[in-house]
Design a protein around this motif. Sequence first.
Motif, PDB file in Angstrom:
ATOM      1  N   TYR A  43      36.707  29.933 -31.433  1.00 36.04           N
ATOM      2  CA  TYR A  43      36.984  31.536 -31.224  1.00 36.04           C
ATOM      3  C   TYR A  43      36.506  32.157 -32.573  1.00 36.04           C
ATOM      4  O   TYR A  43      36.362  33.280 -32.534  1.00 36.04           O
ATOM      5  CB  TYR A  43      38.400  31.613 -30.693  1.00 36.04           C
ATOM      6  CG  TYR A  43      38.956  30.670 -29.730  1.00 36.04           C
ATOM      7  CD1 TYR A  43      38.387  31.064 -28.565  1.00 36.04           C
ATOM      8  CD2 TYR A  43      39.770  29.855 -29.798  1.00 36.04           C
ATOM      9  CE1 TYR A  43      38.946  30.449 -27.384  1.00 36.04           C
ATOM     10  CE2 TYR A  43      40.108  29.041 -28.666  1.00 36.04           C
ATOM     11  CZ  TYR A  43      39.680  29.173 -27.486  1.00 36.04           C
ATOM     12  OH  TYR A  43      40.024  28.485 -26.400  1.00 36.04           O
ATOM     13  N   TYR A 153      41.050  40.010 -27.443  1.00 37.58           N
ATOM     14  CA  TYR A 153      40.765  39.072 -28.394  1.00 37.58           C
ATOM     15  C   TYR A 153      41.863  38.050 -28.596  1.00 37.58           C
ATOM     16  O   TYR A 153      41.880  36.754 -28.677  1.00 37.58           O
ATOM     17  CB  TYR A 153      40.240  39.391 -29.648  1.00 37.58           C
ATOM     18  CG  TYR A 153      40.032  38.274 -30.549  1.00 37.58           C
ATOM     19  CD1 TYR A 153      38.881  37.287 -30.691  1.00 37.58           C
ATOM     20  CD2 TYR A 153      40.892  37.943 -31.857  1.00 37.58           C
ATOM     21  CE1 TYR A 153      38.797  36.437 -31.342  1.00 37.58           C
ATOM     22  CE2 TYR A 153      40.793  36.906 -32.526  1.00 37.58           C
ATOM     23  CZ  TYR A 153      39.603  36.318 -32.579  1.00 37.58           C
ATOM     24  OH  TYR A 153      39.489  35.122 -33.318  1.00 37.58           O
ATOM     25  N   ILE A 161      35.085  36.280 -25.748  1.00 38.63           N
ATOM     26  CA  ILE A 161      33.511  35.703 -26.475  1.00 38.63           C
ATOM     27  C   ILE A 161      32.667  35.643 -25.302  1.00 38.63           C
ATOM     28  O   ILE A 161      31.715  36.098 -25.556  1.00 38.63           O
ATOM     29  CB  ILE A 161      33.939  34.308 -26.628  1.00 38.63           C
ATOM     30  CG1 ILE A 161      34.854  34.302 -28.214  1.00 38.63           C
ATOM     31  CG2 ILE A 161      32.573  33.622 -27.180  1.00 38.63           C
ATOM     32  CD1 ILE A 161      35.114  33.009 -28.923  1.00 38.63           C
ATOM     33  N   GLY A 224      30.607  39.297 -33.150  1.00 40.09           N
ATOM     34  CA  GLY A 224      31.976  39.295 -32.924  1.00 40.09           C
ATOM     35  C   GLY A 224      32.868  39.836 -33.848  1.00 40.09           C
ATOM     36  O   GLY A 224      33.824  40.800 -33.331  1.00 40.09           O
TER      37      GLY A 224
END
Length: 261
Positions: A43, A153, A161, A224
């Motif tokens: 992640y 998140y 993601i 991200g």
Amino acid sequence: MKLRIMRLQLYIVFTILIIIAVLHLFDAYQTYGINKLLENTPYTQSLLFDGYSGFQTVFLLMMPLAVSIGVSDIFIQDRKQHLLHHAYMYHENKSVDIQVILYSSIVALLLEIIPLLINFVGEFLILPDILPERMTINPIGIFSWNTLSVHLYYTMPLLYILLYISLTGIWGAIMNVFAITLSLYTNKRILAMIGPFIFQILLIILSNLTYEPFIVPPIYFLMGRTEFMYFEVLPILLTLGLFIGLSIYFYVRGMYKNELN
């Protein structure tokens, strides 16, 4: 023959993106996987989230080139080889053009999504599956000023993601439309191919000329997390509107120009 060449160039750019995704996995194993630290997880270190890896930048910079080389020059090929001649004989021109744009955009979307999915799945083979936690695993924390939807998140990182991967595919489709639009104005494939790449570089330059992010290049907000700028929804929507608006405007003008010719 030309269709075979077009398929070949699509396979080549797709293979290159796959290689980048796999090389990042090898780099992630060498950099993060051996020590198995809690802060290094799929992640936090997947291709779009690994801000310390050059493969992230290479992939996002290559994205407009890969899309335009792979699927976006069909109208140039049509003007030279009449690839769509049979379709134009039995269907309206606008209907054929819409189908070409739709199908090529789907291909462009898959061209970007599949390597990222391969990379993300591969991360689970080399890194521990530890969910991000805001308090106890602070080194992997993502904060409100360097990403979108922080709450998502920490509550559903997998969905988060996958959302970013989907956004990358959508931008690939948008860049495909932009590249197709440029191809209406030139018979030189190289100009249509590098057009979206040059436009992305110009956006990066413009975004660094001001302190306030009025326009956010896709290469920034598709990461991200990034420390380059504060993220706000409005500049991202303005960038999206700029791409779509220019594509529609130049597409309409380009089709009108071709009809006159």
